[in-house]
Design a protein around this motif. Structure first.
Motif, PDB file in Angstrom:
ATOM      1  N   ASN A 205      -6.949  -4.570  -1.681  1.00 27.37           N
ATOM      2  CA  ASN A 205      -6.313  -4.443  -2.728  1.00 27.37           C
ATOM      3  C   ASN A 205      -6.616  -2.650  -3.069  1.00 27.37           C
ATOM      4  N   PRO A 206      -5.216  -1.788  -3.079  1.00 31.01           N
ATOM      5  CA  PRO A 206      -5.671  -0.501  -3.239  1.00 31.01           C
ATOM      6  C   PRO A 206      -6.030  -0.388  -4.682  1.00 31.01           C
ATOM      7  N   ASN A 207      -7.268   0.506  -5.017  1.00 33.40           N
ATOM      8  CA  ASN A 207      -7.509   0.756  -6.314  1.00 33.40           C
ATOM      9  C   ASN A 207      -6.405   1.294  -7.141  1.00 33.40           C
ATOM     10  N   PRO A 208      -6.599   1.044  -8.300  1.00 35.47           N
ATOM     11  CA  PRO A 208      -5.784   1.674  -9.613  1.00 35.47           C
ATOM     12  C   PRO A 208      -6.320   3.362  -9.540  1.00 35.47           C
ATOM     13  N   ILE A 209      -5.935   3.976 -10.545  1.00 31.85           N
ATOM     14  CA  ILE A 209      -6.375   5.340 -10.740  1.00 31.85           C
ATOM     15  C   ILE A 209      -7.552   5.024 -11.504  1.00 31.85           C
TER      16      ILE A 209
ATOM     17  N   HIS B 160      -2.980  -7.295  -1.999  1.00 34.26           N
ATOM     18  CA  HIS B 160      -3.475  -8.023  -3.248  1.00 34.26           C
ATOM     19  C   HIS B 160      -3.274  -7.101  -4.336  1.00 34.26           C
ATOM     20  N   THR B 161      -2.930  -7.695  -5.388  1.00 34.33           N
ATOM     21  CA  THR B 161      -2.606  -6.897  -6.605  1.00 34.33           C
ATOM     22  C   THR B 161      -3.259  -7.494  -7.606  1.00 34.33           C
ATOM     23  N   HIS B 162      -3.728  -6.887  -8.949  1.00 31.19           N
ATOM     24  CA  HIS B 162      -4.085  -7.330 -10.021  1.00 31.19           C
ATOM     25  C   HIS B 162      -2.826  -7.214 -11.198  1.00 31.19           C
TER      26      HIS B 162
ATOM     27  N   PHE C 146       3.977  -2.517  -6.880  1.00 32.71           N
ATOM     28  CA  PHE C 146       3.885  -3.784  -6.205  1.00 32.71           C
ATOM     29  C   PHE C 146       5.175  -3.636  -5.365  1.00 32.71           C
ATOM     30  N   HIS C 147       6.289  -3.434  -5.977  1.00 30.77           N
ATOM     31  CA  HIS C 147       7.422  -3.641  -5.050  1.00 30.77           C
ATOM     32  C   HIS C 147       7.646  -2.426  -4.138  1.00 30.77           C
TER      33      HIS C 147
END
Length: 283
Positions: free
Chosen positions: A108-112, A149-151, A162-163
């Protein structure tokens, strides 16, 4: 009922449960693994941030008969000053995990910022895509498949993050760890949007994290509730995939605590077996 497939559990929920119960998570791994075993779960998905964590967790899980079929890793991939180290660290974690039988790397790449709604720029997303593809190749060299993976954050602004990560990556190298409830919540509590995501990317679903809510509040078990998991499973089945199923309980204000940890997870396991068994039935 006969066990058709294996069902794992994810460490995040257990860390929340430990905090709720007044435990220090750093010294609660054995406690959580014991209860996961008692609940009849067969695999433990740890959250890993360092290669040195792999062996002690894998050995502790193995003593309970729990596999490390998958591992979860988060990190910054959108920032050129940090991302190369993230890729290197995740690759080394994967290499060590492969020695213990791990097959999937949930990334899951971190958000900012976890605590705000700051969105990545187009340039940051383009750079993140390059690093995600690079990471997928590196993980493949260790024998692990990358599962994106995403939140809820990735669903903002027309789900552009996501896309972009899925449209721009090789389906043979980057699979999807579907997290239905985060997609549902990120899309404004829309099961319709969730089902559309499955229709678009169902063939890439390699793992699924399952959680349930009642009236939009996370429940203590996975069962009947806001999400229709039978419908979700039926839509996944149309794509002919057999994802690894992982129970991921989580807590928020209003989440009940009536059953006890073992019974709550045992009920979620039994429900998951019943709902997802058709995907694994012999054709």
């Amino acid at each position: 009922m006969e066990r058709h497939f294996k069902i794992g559990t994810q460490a995040y929920g257990w860390s929340q449960i430990a905090a709720r119960d007044g435990r220090d998570w750093g010294s609660s791994l054995e406690w959580a693994l014991d209860q996961a075993e008692q609940a009849g779960l067969t695999s433990w998905e740890p959250l890993l941030s360092s290669p040195v964590e792999v062996r002690p967790i894998a050995e502790a899980a193995r003593r309970r008969g729990l596999e490390l079929h998958s591992v979860y890793m988060g990190g910054i991939l959108h920032d050129p000053e940090v991302a190369p180290k993230t890729v290197a660290d995740m690759t080394e974690i994967a290499r060590r995990a492969a020695e213990h039988g791990t097959r999937l790397a949930v990334v899951n790449p971190n958000p900012i910022d976890w605590n705000s709604k700051a969105d990545k720029s187009d340039a940051q997303l383009a750079y993140q895509l390059e690093r995600l593809s690079e990471l997928a190749e590196a993980l493949a060299s260790t024998g692990l498949m990358l599962c994106y993976h995403t939140h809820d954050a990735e669903m903002r602004q027309g789900a552009r993050e996501f896309h972009h990560m899925l449209v721009g990556t090789d389906p043979a190298r980057v699979k999807l760890c579907l997290d239905p409830h985060w997609i549902y919540r990120g899309a404004g509590n829309s099961q319709l949007a969730l089902l559309d995501i499955i229709r678009l990317y169902g063939a890439r679903i390699e793992e699924i994290h399952i959680r349930q809510s009642q009236n939009e509040i996370w429940d203590e078990t996975v069962g009947a509730g806001d999400l229709d998991y039978a419908l979700i499973a039926a839509e996944i089945a149309r794509h002919g995939v057999r994802p690894f199923v992982v129970v991921e309980h989580a807590l928020e204000p209003g989440t009940p605590n009536r059953l006890g940890n073992v019974e709550a997870h045992a009920r979620s396991r039994r429900y998951s077996e019943a709902v997802f068994a058709p995907l694994f039935a012999a054709s």
